[in-house]
Design an enzyme around this catalytic site. Sequence first.
Site, PDB file in Angstrom:
ATOM      1  CE1 TYR A   1      14.281  -9.424   7.163  1.00  0.00           C
ATOM      2  CE2 TYR A   1      14.523  -9.582   4.778  1.00  0.00           C
ATOM      3  CZ  TYR A   1      14.255 -10.178   6.004  1.00  0.00           C
ATOM      4  OH  TYR A   1      13.975 -11.524   6.056  1.00  0.00           O
TER       5      TYR A   1
ATOM      6  CG  HIS B   1      15.169   3.058   4.230  1.00  0.00           C
ATOM      7  ND1 HIS B   1      14.621   1.995   3.548  1.00  0.00           N
ATOM      8  CD2 HIS B   1      15.135   2.720   5.538  1.00  0.00           C
ATOM      9  CE1 HIS B   1      14.253   1.061   4.401  1.00  0.00           C
ATOM     10  NE2 HIS B   1      14.559   1.468   5.624  1.00  0.00           N
TER      11      HIS B   1
ATOM     12  CB  SER C   1     -10.362   5.740 -16.734  1.00  0.00           C
ATOM     13  OG  SER C   1      -9.061   6.301 -16.791  1.00  0.00           O
ATOM     14  N   GLY C   2     -10.314   8.171 -19.011  1.00  0.00           N
ATOM     15  CA  GLY C   2     -10.140   9.608 -19.115  1.00  0.00           C
ATOM     16  C   GLY C   2      -8.830  10.079 -18.536  1.00  0.00           C
ATOM     17  N   GLY C   3      -8.141   9.219 -17.782  1.00  0.00           N
ATOM     18  CA  GLY C   3      -6.864   9.575 -17.193  1.00  0.00           C
ATOM     19  C   GLY C   3      -5.716   9.318 -18.137  1.00  0.00           C
ATOM     20  CB  VAL C   4      -2.182  10.473 -18.032  1.00  0.00           C
ATOM     21  CG1 VAL C   4      -1.776   9.987 -16.651  1.00  0.00           C
ATOM     22  CG2 VAL C   4      -0.996  10.440 -18.971  1.00  0.00           C
ATOM     23  CG  ASP C   5      -2.223   5.968 -15.353  1.00  0.00           C
ATOM     24  OD1 ASP C   5      -1.277   6.741 -15.617  1.00  0.00           O
ATOM     25  OD2 ASP C   5      -2.656   5.784 -14.204  1.00  0.00           O
ATOM     26  CB  SER C   6      -6.982   4.402 -19.546  1.00  0.00           C
ATOM     27  OG  SER C   6      -7.578   5.679 -19.475  1.00  0.00           O
TER      28      SER C   6
END
Length: 528
Positions: free
Chosen positions: A99, A184, A238-243
């Site tokens: 596009y 793409h 949360s226990g995840g890597v992000d937080s």
Amino acid sequence: MTTAVDTGSGIETRPGTAHDTVLVLDFGSQYSQLIARRVREAKVYCELVPGDIAADEVRRRAPRGLIFSGGPASVYDAGAPHPDPEVYQLGLPILGICYGMQLLAQELGGGVQPAERREYGLASLVIDESSGLFERLPAELPVWMSHADVITELPAGFRAIAHTLNSPCAAMAGPGGRLGIQFHPEVVHTPLGREILRNFLYRICGCSGTWEPASFVDMAVGDIRRRAGDGRVLCALSGGVDSAVAATLVHRAIGDQLTCVFVDNGLLRRGEGDRVVEIMSRQRHINLVHVDASDRFLQALVGVTDPEEKRRRIGRTFIDVFEQEARRLGHVDFLAQGTLYPDVIESTARDTHNAQKIKTHHNVGGLPEDLRFALVEPLRYLFKDEVRQVGLALGLPEDMVWRQPFPGPGLAIRIIGEVTWERLETLRAADWVVIDEIKRSGLYRQVWQSFAILTPISSVGVMGDGRTYANVVAIRIVQSEDGMTADWARVPYDVLGVISRRIVNEVPGINRVVYDISSKPPSTIEWE
């Protein structure tokens, strides 16, 4: 340096002029984030911005070049998205993809019309001009097409530099480093797409390639410290890597001004709560409040079967718990979250307003409008693999850094239908088997996610010469680079066989296991 952006509701840490920057103007493609990821993989910092970003804002950010993304519209449609016309006056190299190429053609004086034959899937690209964008590439290469329009007339000064069977102009080049490609390069189905993008970044834009995610640490810490000042920050763990990475960044910046609240919502996997407390409190010495709110979350989910309603209720309950804890702690100024770029695009946040909404993420779309905290989102412009690199640079344990992605709403969206404690315990046990066997087989780091889904289906079975009518569990194991696209993992049959036998034998109430072989798209990774 970095730029800490005060959006009116909080702080977003954005790397700035210390690195060459390329901007991706988003015109609604679900893969716009993937373009940005590919650019960063080439060690050039990149951001996704709205397609109609003001030319003055582009000038202020001083990018080395622009990339126009794909999108679902046709350029000649009423209401089709277009860039600020003044963008073309900035003298920057521009690469239009799909596009984006059609936008360049139409707006610079060429013509675009519906194609007689739609081109979708793999195509063979024949290179007619091997310099610049196609420098040092084969004369013919496979590319991924997805378009129903065709360029019928090139703008003045442009020339076709590649073609396919159905597209006489599959790539074009014009003055000032303006280029368009109909295919793409960002998807894995275009094997040499990374090289094409690198040619644009280095040969056309003149980028130097200094971006490294690990260098983000010092920049983010400085921004958080500067903008938070003496304010107190509450972080949702949360226990995840992000937080965990977000919390560790904030703690490094402001120390004991940070208090982390770990909410056991009853929707976590086996053993996760204890691991969070061990690492973040006992090892990292971060102020941690551990709240058991499992009954509260389960009560909020009583009778709820709609996936989006589950997410909304979980999001509201999270915020209610945080606000309650904040009141106990006294005045709190900020709420820190581990929001990532893919969270933003899939929730159709303000950065990606042309994209179609896929689902609501609890840490993006589930927040109430009257949230009384300002948000601190230091990872908002990073991809998952970049967050892992930042986590390692911060010294977090590898087993936490490489933990597979886990949805914010937890097991609630892996239970199809109503969430009850009994169904949670059934799923927790089945999920434990999946993870245990994937780790035992050495596949854990090779796949993106591996988990179990508890379906609302019961089926007939036979156990001990007796008839059973019990739950059906689905296994989902996918391979992906960033969660934006994914394919089902070709796990060895013997591994799947062991998983199935163990679940049926070890988890009461399950007598059948099925394997999900859907890709994303058309499916999503999660079932809800």
